[in-house]
Design a protein around this motif. Structure first.
Motif, PDB file in Angstrom:
ATOM      1  N   GLY A  38       0.483  -0.933  -0.129  1.00  0.00           N
ATOM      2  CA  GLY A  38       0.045   0.223   0.048  1.00  0.00           C
ATOM      3  C   GLY A  38       0.487   1.279   0.406  1.00  0.00           C
ATOM      4  O   GLY A  38       0.473   2.772  -0.279  1.00  0.00           O
ATOM      5  N   CYS A  39       2.218   1.570   0.349  1.00  0.00           N
ATOM      6  CA  CYS A  39       2.495   2.682   0.611  1.00  0.00           C
ATOM      7  C   CYS A  39       4.242   2.355  -0.475  1.00  0.00           C
ATOM      8  O   CYS A  39       4.617   3.105  -0.186  1.00  0.00           O
ATOM      9  CB  CYS A  39       3.538   2.950   1.906  1.00  0.00           C
ATOM     10  N   ASP A  40       5.029   0.982  -0.395  1.00  0.00           N
ATOM     11  CA  ASP A  40       5.703   0.707  -1.479  1.00  0.00           C
ATOM     12  C   ASP A  40       5.857  -0.729  -2.246  1.00  0.00           C
ATOM     13  O   ASP A  40       6.175  -1.660  -1.523  1.00  0.00           O
ATOM     14  CB  ASP A  40       6.906   0.565  -0.221  1.00  0.00           C
ATOM     15  N   PRO A  41       5.307  -0.985  -2.959  1.00  0.00           N
ATOM     16  CA  PRO A  41       4.846  -1.775  -4.297  1.00  0.00           C
ATOM     17  C   PRO A  41       6.518  -3.043  -4.028  1.00  0.00           C
ATOM     18  O   PRO A  41       6.121  -3.271  -4.819  1.00  0.00           O
ATOM     19  CB  PRO A  41       4.239  -1.022  -5.364  1.00  0.00           C
ATOM     20  N   ASP A  42       7.622  -2.088  -4.376  1.00  0.00           N
ATOM     21  CA  ASP A  42       8.480  -3.261  -4.275  1.00  0.00           C
ATOM     22  C   ASP A  42       8.867  -3.698  -2.627  1.00  0.00           C
ATOM     23  O   ASP A  42      10.311  -3.953  -3.102  1.00  0.00           O
ATOM     24  CB  ASP A  42       9.334  -2.596  -4.992  1.00  0.00           C
ATOM     25  N   PHE A  43       8.397  -3.033  -1.861  1.00  0.00           N
ATOM     26  CA  PHE A  43       8.494  -3.409  -0.029  1.00  0.00           C
ATOM     27  C   PHE A  43       9.054  -5.201  -0.210  1.00  0.00           C
ATOM     28  O   PHE A  43      10.790  -5.899   0.381  1.00  0.00           O
ATOM     29  CB  PHE A  43       8.362  -2.957   0.763  1.00  0.00           C
TER      30      PHE A  43
END
Length: 165
Positions: A38-43
């Motif tokens: 939801g805030c960093d698609p690559d996390f």
């Protein structure tokens, strides 16, 4: 615990941690592949085993979904450090054995990519990049026992005789 910091702000809700469309998933590794999307698609591709999330106030607010701490733990995150946690997220995390650490002002001082070390016994969090130290709020003894045994289910299995009396 010692790990690399991944930093997030205040009011990170459970829909940011694991968006609702993934609630049909049950396996922690499948959930981990979508964590923090939801805030960093690559996390999920960047985080490594033993890394630590550092956030501001009210981490884990929103719904009571257990999927959120399961996804974080499944991604290999060693602990979440925040100024404060939403109550239900806090308890869900303890129940599955995900360490949560409360420390005032840590989110304002620690930078993403720093290496931090957490000594729960001494009640200290240290930023190894800046040598700054923070006092951490101790866990209640019974919750520490649950954490040390990997979560509530393991704790109950190991202490069922004591509980029955």
């Amino acid at each position: 615990m010692k790990g690399k910091v991944w930093k997030f702000g205040d009011d990170v809700d459970t829909d940011i941690i694991i968006p609702g469309r993934y609630l049909v998933l049950r396996d922690e590794k499948e959930l981990a592949a979508c964590v923090m999307e939801g805030c960093d698609p690559d996390f999920s591709e960047k985080v490594s085993e033993g890394d630590i999330i550092v956030a501001g106030k009210n981490f884990g607010c929103g719904s009571s979904r257990e999927h959120a701490p399961i996804a974080i733990k499944g991604a290999g995150v060693a602990a979440v450090v925040a100024e404060s946690f939403a109550r239900i997220f806090y308890r869900n995390s303890i129940n599955i054995g995900l360490p949560l650490i409360e420390a005032k002002n840590v989110s304002k001082s620690v930078s993403e990519g720093d290496i931090i070390e957490i000594d729960v016994d001494k009640g200290i969090l240290k930023d190894l990049d800046t040598s700054e130290e923070f006092e951490i709020k101790p866990l209640p003894v019974f919750m520490l026992g649950i954490m040390n045994e990997g979560g509530l289910i393991n704790y109950l299995k190991n202490h069922i005789g004591e509980i029955k009396g």
